[in-house]
Design a protein around this motif. Structure first.
Motif, PDB file in Angstrom:
ATOM      1  N   PHE A  82       0.820  -1.326   0.079  1.00 51.03           N
ATOM      2  CA  PHE A  82      -0.083  -0.100  -0.024  1.00 51.03           C
ATOM      3  C   PHE A  82       0.801   1.300  -0.006  1.00 51.03           C
ATOM      4  CE2 PHE A  82      -2.628  -3.486   1.964  1.00 51.03           C
ATOM      5  CZ  PHE A  82      -3.838  -3.120   1.271  1.00 51.03           C
ATOM      6  N   THR A  83       1.323   1.634  -1.189  1.00 52.16           N
ATOM      7  CA  THR A  83       2.164   2.900  -1.268  1.00 52.16           C
ATOM      8  C   THR A  83       1.595   4.110  -0.796  1.00 52.16           C
ATOM      9  OG1 THR A  83       1.864   2.920  -3.482  1.00 52.16           O
ATOM     10  CG2 THR A  83       3.728   1.627  -3.018  1.00 52.16           C
ATOM     11  N   PHE A  84       0.002   4.315  -0.888  1.00 56.37           N
ATOM     12  CA  PHE A  84      -0.435   5.515  -0.716  1.00 56.37           C
ATOM     13  C   PHE A  84      -0.548   5.568   0.948  1.00 56.37           C
ATOM     14  CE2 PHE A  84      -4.305   8.071  -0.085  1.00 56.37           C
ATOM     15  CZ  PHE A  84      -4.321   8.904  -1.069  1.00 56.37           C
ATOM     16  N   LEU A  85      -0.404   4.586   1.721  1.00 53.05           N
ATOM     17  CA  LEU A  85      -0.038   4.724   3.083  1.00 53.05           C
ATOM     18  C   LEU A  85       1.141   4.878   3.539  1.00 53.05           C
ATOM     19  CD1 LEU A  85      -2.840   1.985   4.153  1.00 53.05           C
ATOM     20  CD2 LEU A  85      -3.177   4.364   3.970  1.00 53.05           C
ATOM     21  N   GLY A  86       1.420   5.984   4.614  1.00 49.71           N
ATOM     22  CA  GLY A  86       2.438   6.140   5.207  1.00 49.71           C
ATOM     23  C   GLY A  86       2.753   5.230   6.461  1.00 49.71           C
ATOM     24  N   SER A  87       3.627   4.215   6.304  1.00 54.64           N
ATOM     25  CA  SER A  87       3.713   3.284   7.370  1.00 54.64           C
ATOM     26  C   SER A  87       3.923   3.806   8.754  1.00 54.64           C
ATOM     27  CB  SER A  87       4.693   2.209   7.079  1.00 54.64           C
ATOM     28  OG  SER A  87       5.973   2.624   6.874  1.00 54.64           O
ATOM     29  N   ASP A  88       4.725   4.880   9.021  1.00 50.86           N
ATOM     30  CA  ASP A  88       4.870   5.447  10.074  1.00 50.86           C
ATOM     31  C   ASP A  88       3.716   6.149  10.676  1.00 50.86           C
ATOM     32  OD1 ASP A  88       5.118   7.348   7.926  1.00 50.86           O
ATOM     33  OD2 ASP A  88       6.131   9.039   9.151  1.00 50.86           O
ATOM     34  N   LYS A  89       2.525   6.433  10.028  1.00 47.92           N
ATOM     35  CA  LYS A  89       1.412   6.848  10.695  1.00 47.92           C
ATOM     36  C   LYS A  89       0.199   5.957  10.813  1.00 47.92           C
ATOM     37  CE  LYS A  89       1.837  11.265   8.015  1.00 47.92           C
ATOM     38  NZ  LYS A  89       1.002  12.300   7.486  1.00 47.92           N
ATOM     39  N   SER A 109      -5.186   2.559  13.106  1.00 49.54           N
ATOM     40  CA  SER A 109      -5.729   3.896  13.171  1.00 49.54           C
ATOM     41  C   SER A 109      -4.413   4.613  12.403  1.00 49.54           C
ATOM     42  CB  SER A 109      -5.343   4.168  14.620  1.00 49.54           C
ATOM     43  OG  SER A 109      -6.055   5.558  14.865  1.00 49.54           O
ATOM     44  N   TYR A 110      -4.953   5.526  11.446  1.00 46.60           N
ATOM     45  CA  TYR A 110      -4.139   6.240  10.631  1.00 46.60           C
ATOM     46  C   TYR A 110      -4.095   7.671  11.161  1.00 46.60           C
ATOM     47  CZ  TYR A 110      -1.467   7.668   6.328  1.00 46.60           C
ATOM     48  OH  TYR A 110      -0.911   8.218   5.523  1.00 46.60           O
ATOM     49  N   ASP A 111      -2.887   8.225  11.349  1.00 47.97           N
ATOM     50  CA  ASP A 111      -2.795   9.651  11.835  1.00 47.97           C
ATOM     51  C   ASP A 111      -2.868  10.593  10.704  1.00 47.97           C
ATOM     52  OD1 ASP A 111      -2.084  12.087  13.175  1.00 47.97           O
ATOM     53  OD2 ASP A 111      -0.177  11.704  13.423  1.00 47.97           O
ATOM     54  N   LEU A 112      -3.560  11.586  10.386  1.00 51.20           N
ATOM     55  CA  LEU A 112      -3.796  12.426   9.348  1.00 51.20           C
ATOM     56  C   LEU A 112      -3.092  13.723   9.219  1.00 51.20           C
ATOM     57  CD1 LEU A 112      -7.865  12.000   8.972  1.00 51.20           C
ATOM     58  CD2 LEU A 112      -6.073  10.936   7.448  1.00 51.20           C
ATOM     59  N   THR A 113      -2.040  13.809  10.373  1.00 54.10           N
ATOM     60  CA  THR A 113      -1.214  15.008  10.245  1.00 54.10           C
ATOM     61  C   THR A 113      -0.161  15.123   8.914  1.00 54.10           C
ATOM     62  OG1 THR A 113      -0.970  14.757  12.418  1.00 54.10           O
ATOM     63  CG2 THR A 113       0.550  15.962  11.364  1.00 54.10           C
ATOM     64  N   GLY A 114      -0.560  16.345   8.393  1.00 52.36           N
ATOM     65  CA  GLY A 114       0.250  16.487   7.042  1.00 52.36           C
ATOM     66  C   GLY A 114      -0.305  16.358   5.882  1.00 52.36           C
ATOM     67  N   THR A 115      -1.708  15.617   5.975  1.00 54.90           N
ATOM     68  CA  THR A 115      -2.308  15.296   4.546  1.00 54.90           C
ATOM     69  C   THR A 115      -3.386  16.418   4.409  1.00 54.90           C
ATOM     70  OG1 THR A 115      -4.169  14.379   5.973  1.00 54.90           O
ATOM     71  CG2 THR A 115      -2.555  12.991   5.258  1.00 54.90           C
ATOM     72  N   ALA A 116      -3.955  16.493   3.263  1.00 53.44           N
ATOM     73  CA  ALA A 116      -4.909  17.524   2.612  1.00 53.44           C
ATOM     74  C   ALA A 116      -6.163  17.654   3.675  1.00 53.44           C
ATOM     75  CB  ALA A 116      -5.386  17.202   1.208  1.00 53.44           C
ATOM     76  N   VAL A 117      -6.398  16.551   4.210  1.00 53.29           N
ATOM     77  CA  VAL A 117      -7.491  16.344   5.192  1.00 53.29           C
ATOM     78  C   VAL A 117      -7.175  17.427   6.388  1.00 53.29           C
ATOM     79  CG1 VAL A 117      -8.901  14.812   6.709  1.00 53.29           C
ATOM     80  CG2 VAL A 117      -8.422  13.985   4.375  1.00 53.29           C
ATOM     81  N   LEU A 126     -13.257  20.414  11.270  1.00 57.40           N
ATOM     82  CA  LEU A 126     -13.702  18.982  11.381  1.00 57.40           C
ATOM     83  C   LEU A 126     -13.639  18.048  12.396  1.00 57.40           C
ATOM     84  CD1 LEU A 126     -13.211  18.558   7.538  1.00 57.40           C
ATOM     85  CD2 LEU A 126     -15.182  19.387   8.708  1.00 57.40           C
ATOM     86  N   SER A 127     -12.222  18.358  13.233  1.00 59.73           N
ATOM     87  CA  SER A 127     -11.949  17.499  14.289  1.00 59.73           C
ATOM     88  C   SER A 127     -12.014  15.983  13.801  1.00 59.73           C
ATOM     89  CB  SER A 127     -12.851  17.575  15.380  1.00 59.73           C
ATOM     90  OG  SER A 127     -12.907  19.002  15.750  1.00 59.73           O
ATOM     91  N   ILE A 128     -11.220  15.868  12.863  1.00 56.70           N
ATOM     92  CA  ILE A 128     -10.808  14.287  12.119  1.00 56.70           C
ATOM     93  C   ILE A 128      -9.146  14.236  12.328  1.00 56.70           C
ATOM     94  CG2 ILE A 128     -11.286  12.796  10.326  1.00 56.70           C
ATOM     95  CD1 ILE A 128     -13.222  14.506   9.237  1.00 56.70           C
ATOM     96  N   PRO A 129      -8.735  13.871  13.650  1.00 60.46           N
ATOM     97  CA  PRO A 129      -7.236  13.700  13.698  1.00 60.46           C
ATOM     98  C   PRO A 129      -6.905  12.233  13.067  1.00 60.46           C
ATOM     99  CG  PRO A 129      -8.324  13.369  15.789  1.00 60.46           C
ATOM    100  CD  PRO A 129      -9.508  13.797  14.836  1.00 60.46           C
ATOM    101  N   THR A 130      -7.916  11.113  13.380  1.00 61.00           N
ATOM    102  CA  THR A 130      -7.310  10.103  12.555  1.00 61.00           C
ATOM    103  C   THR A 130      -8.339   9.252  11.883  1.00 61.00           C
ATOM    104  OG1 THR A 130      -7.994   8.735  14.711  1.00 61.00           O
ATOM    105  CG2 THR A 130      -5.678   9.629  14.696  1.00 61.00           C
ATOM    106  N   ILE A 131      -7.898   8.195  11.228  1.00 62.68           N
ATOM    107  CA  ILE A 131      -9.157   7.449  10.702  1.00 62.68           C
ATOM    108  C   ILE A 131      -8.787   5.997  11.250  1.00 62.68           C
ATOM    109  CG2 ILE A 131      -9.862   6.164   8.498  1.00 62.68           C
ATOM    110  CD1 ILE A 131      -8.874   8.642   6.993  1.00 62.68           C
ATOM    111  N   THR A 132      -9.807   5.204  11.652  1.00 57.07           N
ATOM    112  CA  THR A 132      -9.487   3.865  12.323  1.00 57.07           C
ATOM    113  C   THR A 132     -10.500   2.934  11.667  1.00 57.07           C
ATOM    114  OG1 THR A 132      -9.175   4.945  14.687  1.00 57.07           O
ATOM    115  CG2 THR A 132      -9.894   2.765  14.307  1.00 57.07           C
ATOM    116  N   ARG A 133     -10.088   1.941  11.064  1.00 56.86           N
ATOM    117  CA  ARG A 133     -10.928   1.009  10.428  1.00 56.86           C
ATOM    118  C   ARG A 133     -10.294  -0.565  10.884  1.00 56.86           C
ATOM    119  NH1 ARG A 133     -13.316   4.235   9.198  1.00 56.86           N
ATOM    120  NH2 ARG A 133     -13.867   5.436   7.099  1.00 56.86           N
ATOM    121  N   SER A 134     -11.148  -1.500  10.836  1.00 61.15           N
ATOM    122  CA  SER A 134     -10.888  -2.634  11.545  1.00 61.15           C
ATOM    123  C   SER A 134     -11.455  -3.985  10.992  1.00 61.15           C
ATOM    124  CB  SER A 134     -11.224  -2.733  13.110  1.00 61.15           C
ATOM    125  OG  SER A 134     -12.826  -2.614  13.086  1.00 61.15           O
ATOM    126  N   SER A 135     -11.077  -5.153  11.177  1.00 59.47           N
ATOM    127  CA  SER A 135     -11.545  -6.028  10.436  1.00 59.47           C
ATOM    128  C   SER A 135     -11.491  -7.405  11.388  1.00 59.47           C
ATOM    129  CB  SER A 135     -10.421  -6.673   9.007  1.00 59.47           C
ATOM    130  OG  SER A 135     -11.044  -7.757   8.625  1.00 59.47           O
TER     131      SER A 135
END
Length: 139
Positions: A82-89, A109-117, A126-135
């Protein structure tokens, strides 16, 4: 003096520039919004796919510890898949669930710091600091 005033009021040579100046902020706002929401949905979709693949990768393990290790190892090589995702985030949480039906839950959980969002969050609050997804996968 009156003829000059009438001449000035009838002159339409700068109308295009004024219309452009009025439309440009709206156009740029729409383009920025498309970029932000596109990036948000791309990150969310990639996170969901990564969590599902990590859970599926753990199926070949024999015990809980081996399955957890397989899922964790799969998540360490994020950049290759997944080259679109930053592994450090990405912050992973792997939970082995015991019970009548053993299962695994991979939560990312993905840290959105530094993104366009994050930039849009500064403007809109908007108060969206992170995106969380689970399986979740039952064995």
């Amino acid at each position: 003096m009156m003829t000059r005033l009438r001449s000035f009021l009838r002159d339409e040579s700068g109308a295009t520039a004024v219309e452009f100046a009025l439309v440009l902020p709206v156009l740029l706002s729409l383009l920025f919004g498309i970029l932000c929401f596109g990036q948000y949905f791309a990150i969310a979709s990639s996170l969901q796919q990564l969590a599902a693949e990590a859970a599926r990768h753990s199926v070949s393990g024999l015990g809980d510890s081996e399955r957890e290790g397989l899922a964790s190892d799969y998540l360490t090589a994020i950049g290759e898949r997944f080259t679109f995702l930053g592994s450090d985030k990405i912050t992973p949480t792997i939970t082995m669930i015991d019970g009548t039906v053993p299962a695994i839950e991979v939560s990312l959980s993905y840290d959105l710091t530094g993104t366009a969002v994050d930039v849009a969050d500064g403007f809109l609050g908007l108060s969206i600091p992170t995106i969380t997804r689970s399986s979740y996968l039952a064995y």
